[in-house]
Design an enzyme around this catalytic site. Structure first.
Site, PDB file in Angstrom:
ATOM      1  CG  HIS A   1      -1.863   1.153   1.289  1.00 40.84           C
ATOM      2  ND1 HIS A   1      -1.986   1.966   2.394  1.00 40.84           N
ATOM      3  CD2 HIS A   1      -2.742   1.633   0.375  1.00 40.84           C
ATOM      4  CE1 HIS A   1      -2.908   2.895   2.159  1.00 40.84           C
ATOM      5  NE2 HIS A   1      -3.377   2.716   0.938  1.00 40.84           N
ATOM      6  CB  SER A   2       0.897   4.248   0.224  1.00 43.32           C
ATOM      7  OG  SER A   2       1.185   5.608   0.077  1.00 43.32           O
TER       8      SER A   2
END
Length: 224
Positions: free
Chosen positions: A77-78
């Site tokens: 994520h990210s």
């Protein structure tokens, strides 16, 4: 059975995947959600030398200790996209697929700093009193902590590209309040027919904002 390796973004710990991990386990899959060195419940390990290589090594060690599965789906994520790219490059024989969850997609020699927009870079520069910790945004979960600045600045070193893996998915969040710092990564893969690209209704934290569609994508990615 697949083992999903879930890597959080900046300032967050493995707890941001609690609901997602429970759902994936309910479908019969293994899950390893990991908090990176110097962040969240591991914030006490923070120091100026914690960088991207530290975080890649974190995950390699966790995978080696916790699973002997050779059917790994790495989910970043990210900022976690930087980490799963480095991990996959080092253990390609064990990785089946990668899912970039509104995440950075680096190439050899690129850093997180280079891949994001000016607004994101300005946040990185607002370091705390330590001089090396990027403080969490005010709207982050109360459990979030400062994130090691060096991990945003270090260039990734890769020996191969992502095309050697069976499947690569990019999941793009449509509801950023302004310009998404992940848009350059999204545009990098959007028109590449070898990638599966998804646009989901929700803000950056798609685990919270659109869990049903996200689970569907992850389960599909795990199908050999």
């Amino acid at each position: 059975m697949t083992t999903f390796v879930l890597i959080p973004g900046a300032c967050h710990g493995a707890w941001c995947f609690d609901d997602l991990a429970a759902t994936l386990r309910g479908h019969g899959h293994g899950v390893l959600a990991y908090t990176l060195t110097g962040v969240a419940e591991r914030a006490h390990l923070a120091h100026a030398g914690v960088n991207l290589d530290t975080h890649i090594t974190d995950v390699l060690a966790a995978v080696a200790a916790d699973t002997d599965d050779n059917h790994l789906v790495l989910v970043g994520h990210s900022y976690g996209g930087m980490v799963i790219t480095g991990v996959a490059d080092r253990i390609p024989d064990r990785v089946d697929a990668l899912v970039f969850l509104d995440a950075l997609v680096p190439r050899d020699g690129e850093s997180c700093w280079q891949l994001v927009n000016d607004e994101e870079r300005q946040w990185y520069l607002e370091v705390d009193e330590s001089g090396y910790g990027v403080p969490p945004m005010p709207f982050f979960d109360d459990r979030a902590s400062a994130h090691p600045l060096a991990s945003f600045l270090q260039r990734i070193r890769l020996t191969g590209d992502l095309n050697r893996f069976r499947r690569r998915d990019f999941v793009y969040a449509l509801k950023w309040p302004g310009e998404s710092p992940l848009r350059p990564s999204y545009e990098r893969v959007r028109d590449d027919p070898s990638w599966n690209v998804h646009e989901l209704d929700g803000a950056h934290n798609l685990m919270r904002d659109n869990p049903d569609d996200l689970v569907r994508i992850l389960l599909d990615a795990a199908q050999s």
